[in-house]
Scaffold this active site. Sequence first.
Site, mmCIF file in Angstrom:
data_model
loop_
_atom_site.group_PDB
_atom_site.id
_atom_site.type_symbol
_atom_site.label_atom_id
_atom_site.label_comp_id
_atom_site.label_asym_id
_atom_site.label_seq_id
_atom_site.Cartn_x
_atom_site.Cartn_y
_atom_site.Cartn_z
ATOM 1 N N LYS A 9 13.430 42.921 35.261
ATOM 2 C CA LYS A 9 13.849 44.241 35.770
ATOM 3 C C LYS A 9 15.173 44.108 36.504
ATOM 4 C CE LYS A 9 13.613 44.924 39.887
ATOM 5 N NZ LYS A 9 13.422 45.009 41.357
ATOM 6 N N PRO A 112 13.080 33.169 37.561
ATOM 7 C CA PRO A 112 12.917 32.583 38.894
ATOM 8 C C PRO A 112 12.024 33.455 39.780
ATOM 9 C CG PRO A 112 15.176 33.365 38.574
ATOM 10 C CD PRO A 112 14.478 33.511 37.262
ATOM 11 N N ILE A 117 14.233 40.448 40.406
ATOM 12 C CA ILE A 117 14.224 40.961 39.023
ATOM 13 C C ILE A 117 12.800 41.196 38.511
ATOM 14 C CG2 ILE A 117 16.504 40.168 38.319
ATOM 15 C CD1 ILE A 117 15.160 37.674 37.117
ATOM 16 N N GLY A 118 11.918 41.543 39.421
ATOM 17 C CA GLY A 118 10.575 41.931 38.977
ATOM 18 C C GLY A 118 9.588 40.795 39.029
ATOM 19 N N SER A 121 5.858 41.218 39.561
ATOM 20 C CA SER A 121 5.505 42.600 39.200
ATOM 21 C C SER A 121 5.480 42.764 37.687
ATOM 22 C CB SER A 121 6.518 43.592 39.779
ATOM 23 O OG SER A 121 6.605 43.472 41.168
ATOM 24 N N ALA A 122 6.489 42.197 37.016
ATOM 25 C CA ALA A 122 6.546 42.286 35.548
ATOM 26 C C ALA A 122 5.383 41.530 34.926
ATOM 27 C CB ALA A 122 7.881 41.734 35.042
ATOM 28 N N ASP A 154 6.737 47.820 42.548
ATOM 29 C CA ASP A 154 7.526 47.818 41.307
ATOM 30 C C ASP A 154 6.658 47.765 40.052
ATOM 31 O OD1 ASP A 154 9.878 47.926 42.710
ATOM 32 O OD2 ASP A 154 10.451 45.833 42.362
HETATM 33 O O1 C5P Z 1 4.974 46.664 47.262
HETATM 34 P P1 C5P Z 1 5.320 45.237 47.402
HETATM 35 O O2 C5P Z 1 4.165 44.406 47.891
HETATM 36 O O3 C5P Z 1 5.940 44.643 46.183
HETATM 37 O O4 C5P Z 1 6.428 45.177 48.522
HETATM 38 C C1 C5P Z 1 6.791 43.984 49.167
HETATM 39 C C2 C5P Z 1 7.444 44.336 50.486
HETATM 40 O O5 C5P Z 1 8.692 44.963 50.260
HETATM 41 C C3 C5P Z 1 6.651 45.336 51.317
HETATM 42 O O6 C5P Z 1 5.724 44.684 52.141
HETATM 43 C C4 C5P Z 1 7.739 45.983 52.138
HETATM 44 O O7 C5P Z 1 8.081 45.186 53.222
HETATM 45 C C5 C5P Z 1 8.925 46.003 51.192
HETATM 46 N N1 C5P Z 1 9.109 47.268 50.480
HETATM 47 C C6 C5P Z 1 9.556 48.362 51.171
HETATM 48 N N2 C5P Z 1 9.750 49.550 50.521
HETATM 49 C C7 C5P Z 1 9.511 49.659 49.205
HETATM 50 C C8 C5P Z 1 9.056 48.549 48.475
HETATM 51 C C9 C5P Z 1 8.858 47.363 49.144
HETATM 52 O O8 C5P Z 1 9.780 48.294 52.375
HETATM 53 N N3 C5P Z 1 9.731 50.818 48.589
#
Ligand code: C5P
Length: 296
Positions: A9, A112, A117-118, A121-122, A154
Amino acid sequence: MLTETAYAKVNLALHVRRRREDGYHDLESLFAFVDRGDVLSVTPRADGGLSLTICGPFAHGLASGDGNLVLRAARSLQISVCPSNSLGNSGGLGILDSGHLGADLHLFKNLPVASGIGGGSADAAAALRLLNRLWGCNLSDRELCAIGETLGSDIPACVISQSLRVEGRGEALAPLDLPGLSGTPILLVNPGIPLGTAPVFRGWDQVDRGPLDTSSLEAVITNGRNDLEAPARALVPEIGDVLERMRAVPGATLSRMSGSGATCFALFDSPQACSTAEQALAAEQPTWWLMSGRVR
Ligand code: C5P
């Protein structure tokens, strides 16, 4: 054996608009996906068990245990479709009766880890698509996105893996096929330093620099920003070296950091310019990770 690519991504622009009460941030971003990434494969098993093995250039440092997002996604799908599953869940969609849906998953890790780049999540999104097929769940993209959203911001976008305008925390998706974007040669460059997402968001200065205009690719190139570039560079100054070098290569129409970094990307006006840049950077900076492809 079935396989799915976990497409890399890139955020062609990422505007951070607001820190929210729940600790997340409201974004406006143009997500695009490269036609290359990690590769997830699966063989079925009938005992309801799930396993994951990992190999490839970035397998080291990535745990394959229960905490891995691929297994968490698999378990979430299992629970959603199969209320009689041994893990037990009466609130699932109840689509499948069998309590014995299982899978042996294998991830070939080309991208990496912790690189903007995802990545994970990807991989999780690819697991949802793959097991939806393997188990014949017939869940819609919307249903897979809803499962993915509970696991990471993501993941819904990575389920779709086509160019999208993304808002909210990452869950508000609008497909956006901007003329001139699909098929564009793209080069990804990472200085070889992992960077966690949360510390970069924490370093954002809370200044709203305005909305993202996605009316054309030109507008995204000219007026788009990555508001996480400054806090990411404060943590990994080498990002500045990568960007400076990528902005100097001939034929690059846009060079910018992706996500929370440290990977940066360049779009090119021709495949030749892209491969020339890749060869030059590989020779100059043997420790940098490079991957070229096309925007899906
Ligand atoms: O959702 P995810 O676990 O991938 O997000 C990792 C961290 O990135 C979250 O704990 C948060 O600190 C930050 N984040 C954020 N706002 C977003 C996406 C992620 O603050 N829209």
